[in-house]
Design an enzyme around this catalytic site. Structure first.
Site, PDB file in Angstrom:
ATOM      1  N   HIS A 199       0.852  -1.181   0.000  1.00  0.00           N
ATOM      2  CA  HIS A 199       0.000   0.000   0.000  1.00  0.00           C
ATOM      3  C   HIS A 199       0.887   1.230   0.000  1.00  0.00           C
ATOM      4  CE1 HIS A 199      -4.053  -1.541   0.116  1.00  0.00           C
ATOM      5  NE2 HIS A 199      -3.754  -2.372   1.105  1.00  0.00           N
TER       6      HIS A 199
ATOM      7  N   ASP B  44       0.521   6.519  -4.527  1.00  0.00           N
ATOM      8  CA  ASP B  44      -0.582   6.145  -5.413  1.00  0.00           C
ATOM      9  C   ASP B  44      -0.842   7.214  -6.466  1.00  0.00           C
ATOM     10  OD1 ASP B  44      -0.880   3.887  -3.915  1.00  0.00           O
ATOM     11  OD2 ASP B  44      -2.832   4.414  -3.073  1.00  0.00           O
TER      12      ASP B  44
END
Length: 393
Positions: free
Chosen positions: A138, A168
């Site tokens: 993540h 991200d």
């Protein structure tokens, strides 16, 4: 207005945040984006709170201006539909772990054989190669391994979990768009496509910027509060008397002079030039003392007319109403079927020729399945056969 990317047709297999934000930018700029979604494994963003009108606000935003077709890619009939689509949608965006699309029969080599002009963008945590290629991760993991977290925080409290998904968005999304558009430009010259390998960890690593140059070229290891821009100088946030915060970035002498005069301490300006850590710590304490003497609103009045690189730290509820944000039209009303329009973040890019207005929020899974199949030449009987084979949602 059709938008600068109206000539692009993109198949989007991505979910969650990195890929969908990339294709959102492309769709806002006029590209035709078709989401290929599983009818059995929901994109979890669809259920992410909060909800408005029964729909996740995150999903409604990230997937605006996109159509959706529901295909079960474990069914050979669905794979054949994708292969037909690739003849028309000559850009593909996917976010599976390496090898997953190959197992489905939809890897780059297989689809390139159908359409040599295909641009195939793969966004993953660690890239298509290396010992971590198959490892889960993540945003916080990518920033940690890339070294970004090591000097983002305070000595006494450790690394700072960011409120935005830096790897991200700045990594997967923005670099994905850059790579995709670069491949489009090269295809205009060469006539052939290529695969673009986007690793969020790679892209996070590239964000080291000056700190990376300083270490690789000068051997200076960046650490918490040992650089001018990460708390090692007066460049920081300061608490006001009523518990709110102000940002101070008055690095250049002309800005520092205005800032120090504004807080009633003009004699501090010369101290801002010192590179000694002890001098910077002492200066920060003096600034802290001054900010603690007035409330947030009073400091807003003090700096409103000054060009001193000192600005209030605003919560999102105030930021959306700030005159600069409003003037730049960064909030847009997006149509919803059967409901009032929904306020969303607007595309941040401005073009002199303008952008098309937003068409709709994110739609239900497979909302355009029959429409897309009809465009491929499928009649009602063939569509029914696909449903019978459980290839469609």
């Amino acid at each position: 207005m059709s938008g600068p990317l109206s000539s692009l047709k993109i198949l989007d297999f991505s979910t969650l945040l990195p890929g969908p934000f990339a294709s959102l930018l492309l769709a806002d700029m006029g590209a035709e984006v078709l989401r290929v979604e599983s009818p059995t494994r929901m994109d979890l963003v669809r259920v992410l709170p909060p909800h408005d009108g029964g729909t996740s606000t995150s999903h409604a935003y990230l997937n605006r201006n996109k159509r959706s077709i529901a295909l079960d890619l474990k069914r050979p009939e669905a794979v054949e539909v994708v292969k037909q689509l690739v003849s028309e949608y000559d850009i593909l965006l996917e976010q599976f772990r390496p090898g997953v699309m190959d197992k489905l029969g939809l890897g780059y080599e297989a689809l390139k054989a159908i359409n040599p002009r295909l641009i195939y963008v793969s966004i993953t945590g660690y890239g298509q190669s290396g010992p971590y290629r198959d490892r889960a991760g993540h945003d916080i993991n990518y920033l940690a391994l890339a070294g970004i977290a090591s000097y983002t925080g305070r000595r006494d409290s450790g690394p700072l979990p960011l409120g935005v998904q830096l790897a991200d968005l700045a990594g997967g999304s923005l670099h994905g768009v850059i790579g995709l558009l670069a491949a489009v430009v090269q295809r205009q010259v060469s006539g052939v496509g290529q695969q673009v390998d986007v690793s969020m960890t790679d892209c996070a690593f590239s964000l080291h910027g000056m700190a990376g140059a300083g270490y690789l070229g000068g051997g200076v290891e960046p650490g918490m509060e040992n650089q001018a821009l990460n708390g090692g100088s007066f460049y920081d946030y300061y608490r006001t008397r009523d518990g709110r915060w102000f940002s101070v970035g008055s690095l250049e002498p002309q800005f520092m002079q205005q800032f120090c005069a504004a807080i009633g301490r003009p004699e501090l300006a010369a101290r801002g030039l010192s590179q000694k850590p002890e001098d910077q710590r002492a200066l920060k304490r003096e600034i802290e003392i001054e900010f603690e003497k007035r409330d947030f609103a009073q400091w807003c009045e003090v700096f409103a007319g000054l060009d001193a690189c000192a600005e209030p730290m605003l919560p999102l509820s105030e930021a959306v109403r700030h005159p600069q944000i409003r003037a730049r039209e960064l909030v847009v009303e997006v149509p919803r079927e059967g409901l009032p329009a929904q306020a969303q973040l607007a595309c941040p890019l401005k073009f002199s020729e303008g952008l098309p207005p937003p068409r709709h929020v994110g739609v239900a899974v497979g909302a355009h399945t029959e429409q897309v199949l009809a465009e491929l030449g499928y009649d009602a009987e063939r569509i029914a056969a696909l449903r019978a084979a459980r290839a469609l949602g």
